[in-house]
Design a protein around this motif. Structure first.
Motif, short mmCIF file in Angstrom:
data_model
loop_
_atom_site.label_atom_id
_atom_site.label_comp_id
_atom_site.label_asym_id
_atom_site.label_seq_id
_atom_site.Cartn_x
_atom_site.Cartn_y
_atom_site.Cartn_z
N PHE A 108 2.08 7.52 -17.43
CA PHE A 108 2.64 6.06 -17.38
C PHE A 108 2.69 5.64 -15.79
O PHE A 108 2.58 4.64 -15.66
CB PHE A 108 3.62 5.97 -18.35
N GLY A 109 3.18 6.26 -15.23
CA GLY A 109 3.72 6.16 -13.74
C GLY A 109 2.40 6.00 -13.04
O GLY A 109 2.27 5.06 -12.08
N CYS A 110 1.43 6.80 -13.23
CA CYS A 110 0.14 6.78 -12.45
C CYS A 110 -0.30 5.38 -12.62
O CYS A 110 -0.75 4.84 -11.89
CB CYS A 110 -0.60 7.96 -12.55
N VAL A 111 -0.41 5.06 -14.00
CA VAL A 111 -1.24 3.79 -14.33
C VAL A 111 -0.58 2.74 -13.89
O VAL A 111 -1.22 1.81 -13.35
CB VAL A 111 -1.37 3.99 -16.09
N SER A 114 4.59 10.07 -9.08
CA SER A 114 4.32 10.12 -10.64
C SER A 114 3.54 11.47 -10.87
O SER A 114 3.53 12.41 -11.89
CB SER A 114 3.80 8.95 -11.08
N LEU A 115 2.36 11.61 -10.07
CA LEU A 115 1.57 12.58 -10.16
C LEU A 115 2.27 14.21 -9.87
O LEU A 115 1.87 15.05 -10.78
CB LEU A 115 0.42 12.78 -9.26
N LEU A 116 2.96 14.09 -8.96
CA LEU A 116 3.36 15.55 -8.45
C LEU A 116 4.78 15.78 -9.14
O LEU A 116 5.01 16.97 -9.20
CB LEU A 116 3.52 15.38 -6.97
N PHE A 117 5.71 14.75 -9.38
CA PHE A 117 6.87 15.23 -9.87
C PHE A 117 7.15 15.03 -11.24
O PHE A 117 8.46 15.15 -11.75
CB PHE A 117 8.00 14.48 -8.95
N LEU A 177 0.96 -1.30 0.11
CA LEU A 177 0.05 0.03 0.05
C LEU A 177 0.75 1.20 0.11
O LEU A 177 0.80 2.12 -0.58
CB LEU A 177 -1.06 -0.17 1.16
N PHE A 178 1.92 1.03 0.79
CA PHE A 178 2.91 2.36 0.80
C PHE A 178 3.58 2.62 -0.54
O PHE A 178 3.48 3.52 -0.97
CB PHE A 178 3.88 2.20 1.98
N GLY A 179 4.00 1.50 -1.06
CA GLY A 179 4.70 1.72 -2.30
C GLY A 179 3.50 2.15 -3.57
O GLY A 179 3.94 3.04 -4.41
N PHE A 180 2.26 1.74 -3.43
CA PHE A 180 1.37 1.96 -4.43
C PHE A 180 1.21 3.51 -4.18
O PHE A 180 1.21 4.19 -5.06
CB PHE A 180 0.24 1.51 -4.27
N LEU A 181 0.95 4.11 -2.93
CA LEU A 181 0.61 5.57 -2.72
C LEU A 181 1.92 6.35 -3.12
O LEU A 181 1.74 7.45 -3.78
CB LEU A 181 0.29 5.67 -1.35
N ILE A 182 3.19 6.08 -2.66
CA ILE A 182 4.26 6.78 -3.17
C ILE A 182 4.55 6.68 -4.42
O ILE A 182 4.66 7.86 -5.05
CB ILE A 182 5.71 6.13 -2.36
#
Length: 137
Positions: A109-112, A98-101, A88-93
């Protein structure tokens, strides 16, 4: 002594492949509208396949406990919970990084692709409580 399955594991088990499927279908829709069509199709299908593959491989390795009793049963349950939380931590991080940086297609691609961590969570929730029982011959 068997403990009751935690609610977060029950919710994960209940979601099963519905969440990754919905995630990838929505990513496909967003990707077709904002990215290259071929790349959006590929990353959506590849992410869904990798969730399935990750879940099956992790379940295979977790199943060794059922047959050989490598760990004590209460230690095994704690390891499964730890794997769920780390996933869960890896998923959220990964998602928020990907979303912010990242920008453009790299962010998409990172978010998906971050849903792949859900495969570990799903496997851990399915395997919790699968304890070793000594067989008397």
């Amino acid at each position: 002594m068997q403990f009751k399955k935690p609610k977060y594991l029950l919710v994960t088990q209940e979601l099963g492949f519905k969440l990754p499927l919905a995630w990838c279908l929505s990513a496909l829709t967003i990707g077709i509208l904002t990215q290259e069509i071929a790349a959006a199709i590929f990353i959506s299908i590849a992410s869904l396949f990798l969730v399935w593959l990750t879940s099956k491989l992790a379940s295979f390795f977790f199943s060794f406990q059922e047959h050989s009793g490598i760990l004590k049963n209460h230690v095994y349950d704690n390891v499964i919970k730890a794997i769920w939380f780390v996933s869960l931590f890896g998923f959220l991080i990964n998602f928020f990084k990907s979303l912010l940086f990242n920008v453009g297609s790299e962010a998409f691609f990172g978010c998906v692709f971050s849903i792949v961590y859900f495969g570990f969570m799903l496997s851990a929730s399915n395997r919790w409580g699968m304890h070793f029982v000594e067989k008397r011959v």
